[in-house]
Design a protein around this motif. Sequence first.
Motif, PDB file in Angstrom:
ATOM      1  N   ASN A 246       0.843  -1.172   0.000  1.00 54.95           N
ATOM      2  CA  ASN A 246       0.000   0.000   0.000  1.00 54.95           C
ATOM      3  C   ASN A 246       0.890   1.237   0.000  1.00 54.95           C
ATOM      4  O   ASN A 246       1.593   1.505   0.969  1.00 54.95           O
ATOM      5  CB  ASN A 246      -0.899  -0.044   1.241  1.00 54.95           C
ATOM      6  CG  ASN A 246      -1.924   1.051   1.249  1.00 54.95           C
ATOM      7  OD1 ASN A 246      -1.874   1.977   0.446  1.00 54.95           O
ATOM      8  ND2 ASN A 246      -2.859   0.957   2.172  1.00 54.95           N
ATOM      9  N   GLY A 247       0.859   2.002  -1.071  1.00 55.05           N
ATOM     10  CA  GLY A 247       1.717   3.171  -1.240  1.00 55.05           C
ATOM     11  C   GLY A 247       1.791   4.097  -0.045  1.00 55.05           C
ATOM     12  O   GLY A 247       2.878   4.495   0.380  1.00 55.05           O
ATOM     13  N   PRO A 248       0.660   4.471   0.552  1.00 51.16           N
ATOM     14  CA  PRO A 248       0.719   5.384   1.698  1.00 51.16           C
ATOM     15  C   PRO A 248       1.438   4.812   2.927  1.00 51.16           C
ATOM     16  O   PRO A 248       1.844   5.565   3.805  1.00 51.16           O
ATOM     17  CB  PRO A 248      -0.766   5.649   2.018  1.00 51.16           C
ATOM     18  CG  PRO A 248      -1.480   5.396   0.730  1.00 51.16           C
ATOM     19  CD  PRO A 248      -0.714   4.279   0.072  1.00 51.16           C
ATOM     20  N   ASP A 249       1.611   3.492   3.002  1.00 57.16           N
ATOM     21  CA  ASP A 249       2.304   2.897   4.142  1.00 57.16           C
ATOM     22  C   ASP A 249       3.819   3.128   4.094  1.00 57.16           C
ATOM     23  O   ASP A 249       4.480   3.115   5.132  1.00 57.16           O
ATOM     24  CB  ASP A 249       2.043   1.395   4.219  1.00 57.16           C
ATOM     25  CG  ASP A 249       0.609   1.064   4.577  1.00 57.16           C
ATOM     26  OD1 ASP A 249      -0.077   1.932   5.148  1.00 57.16           O
ATOM     27  OD2 ASP A 249       0.185  -0.067   4.290  1.00 57.16           O
ATOM     28  N   PHE A 250       4.376   3.305   2.911  1.00 53.02           N
ATOM     29  CA  PHE A 250       5.827   3.399   2.782  1.00 53.02           C
ATOM     30  C   PHE A 250       6.440   4.539   3.597  1.00 53.02           C
ATOM     31  O   PHE A 250       7.432   4.316   4.305  1.00 53.02           O
ATOM     32  CB  PHE A 250       6.238   3.492   1.307  1.00 53.02           C
ATOM     33  CG  PHE A 250       6.142   2.173   0.596  1.00 53.02           C
ATOM     34  CD1 PHE A 250       7.098   1.191   0.782  1.00 53.02           C
ATOM     35  CD2 PHE A 250       5.076   1.910  -0.246  1.00 53.02           C
ATOM     36  CE1 PHE A 250       7.006  -0.037   0.141  1.00 53.02           C
ATOM     37  CE2 PHE A 250       4.969   0.685  -0.889  1.00 53.02           C
ATOM     38  CZ  PHE A 250       5.941  -0.288  -0.698  1.00 53.02           C
ATOM     39  N   PRO A 251       5.909   5.773   3.561  1.00 52.15           N
ATOM     40  CA  PRO A 251       6.511   6.838   4.384  1.00 52.15           C
ATOM     41  C   PRO A 251       6.516   6.509   5.879  1.00 52.15           C
ATOM     42  O   PRO A 251       7.493   6.803   6.576  1.00 52.15           O
ATOM     43  CB  PRO A 251       5.630   8.059   4.087  1.00 52.15           C
ATOM     44  CG  PRO A 251       5.060   7.788   2.728  1.00 52.15           C
ATOM     45  CD  PRO A 251       4.848   6.293   2.687  1.00 52.15           C
ATOM     46  N   ALA A 252       5.453   5.890   6.376  1.00 53.05           N
ATOM     47  CA  ALA A 252       5.398   5.544   7.802  1.00 53.05           C
ATOM     48  C   ALA A 252       6.442   4.487   8.149  1.00 53.05           C
ATOM     49  O   ALA A 252       7.094   4.563   9.193  1.00 53.05           O
ATOM     50  CB  ALA A 252       4.001   5.057   8.176  1.00 53.05           C
ATOM     51  N   VAL A 253       6.630   3.508   7.280  1.00 53.45           N
ATOM     52  CA  VAL A 253       7.618   2.457   7.523  1.00 53.45           C
ATOM     53  C   VAL A 253       9.031   3.040   7.459  1.00 53.45           C
ATOM     54  O   VAL A 253       9.881   2.757   8.311  1.00 53.45           O
ATOM     55  CB  VAL A 253       7.447   1.292   6.528  1.00 53.45           C
ATOM     56  CG1 VAL A 253       8.613   0.309   6.630  1.00 53.45           C
ATOM     57  CG2 VAL A 253       6.126   0.588   6.764  1.00 53.45           C
ATOM     58  N   ILE A 254       9.293   3.878   6.464  1.00 51.23           N
ATOM     59  CA  ILE A 254      10.616   4.513   6.340  1.00 51.23           C
ATOM     60  C   ILE A 254      10.908   5.359   7.574  1.00 51.23           C
ATOM     61  O   ILE A 254      12.020   5.328   8.118  1.00 51.23           O
ATOM     62  CB  ILE A 254      10.694   5.333   5.036  1.00 51.23           C
ATOM     63  CG1 ILE A 254      10.701   4.376   3.845  1.00 51.23           C
ATOM     64  CG2 ILE A 254      11.934   6.228   5.024  1.00 51.23           C
ATOM     65  CD1 ILE A 254      10.482   5.044   2.501  1.00 51.23           C
ATOM     66  N   ALA A 255       9.922   6.098   8.052  1.00 51.37           N
ATOM     67  CA  ALA A 255      10.109   6.912   9.266  1.00 51.37           C
ATOM     68  C   ALA A 255      10.397   6.031  10.475  1.00 51.37           C
ATOM     69  O   ALA A 255      11.262   6.355  11.293  1.00 51.37           O
ATOM     70  CB  ALA A 255       8.874   7.781   9.506  1.00 51.37           C
ATOM     71  N   ALA A 256       9.697   4.912  10.596  1.00 54.48           N
ATOM     72  CA  ALA A 256       9.914   3.997  11.726  1.00 54.48           C
ATOM     73  C   ALA A 256      11.315   3.391  11.686  1.00 54.48           C
ATOM     74  O   ALA A 256      11.946   3.210  12.728  1.00 54.48           O
ATOM     75  CB  ALA A 256       8.856   2.902  11.734  1.00 54.48           C
ATOM     76  N   ILE A 257      11.808   3.085  10.496  1.00 55.57           N
ATOM     77  CA  ILE A 257      13.184   2.576  10.370  1.00 55.57           C
ATOM     78  C   ILE A 257      14.169   3.676  10.726  1.00 55.57           C
ATOM     79  O   ILE A 257      15.122   3.459  11.482  1.00 55.57           O
ATOM     80  CB  ILE A 257      13.441   2.038   8.941  1.00 55.57           C
ATOM     81  CG1 ILE A 257      12.619   0.766   8.700  1.00 55.57           C
ATOM     82  CG2 ILE A 257      14.930   1.762   8.724  1.00 55.57           C
ATOM     83  CD1 ILE A 257      12.614   0.299   7.250  1.00 55.57           C
TER      84      ILE A 257
END
Length: 149
Positions: free
Chosen positions: A96-107
Amino acid sequence: MSEARKQLARDLGADLVLDPTREDVVSRICEEVPGGVDASYEASGAGKSAIDALLGSLRKGGHAVTVTVAAGRPTEFDPNQLMTTEINYTGSFGYNGPDFPAVIAAIHDGRLNPDGLISDRIALEDAPEKGYAELVDNAGGHVKILVHP
């Protein structure tokens, strides 16, 4: 199910690691959690046996999520099982495209450490042979192969 993947699950904090090729997963889950679990995720793509375990391990009103595709294997189940147990069933495509920024921020801020999931790092020019072919031929030995330019 590979020993390496079972060990990885333990290393990443799994409380219980079951091997459906060696034990009755539904019975074992129901022993550990009388009445069944609140939520269950199917991520193997193993077809009917995996869906049966997904649904059979849930409590009444539980939530089932399928996050993978059983490629080339249509999977059948009795929809009455959902109705009579009031199970909620959700399909999730997983990218899901919108999930990528949240995952990158969490990393980035250390809330999520993906290192344990990366089984190898390879150069882009090696991707066909050391990446894709390796994942197909040795699926049990890898989780993710990171490709870099």
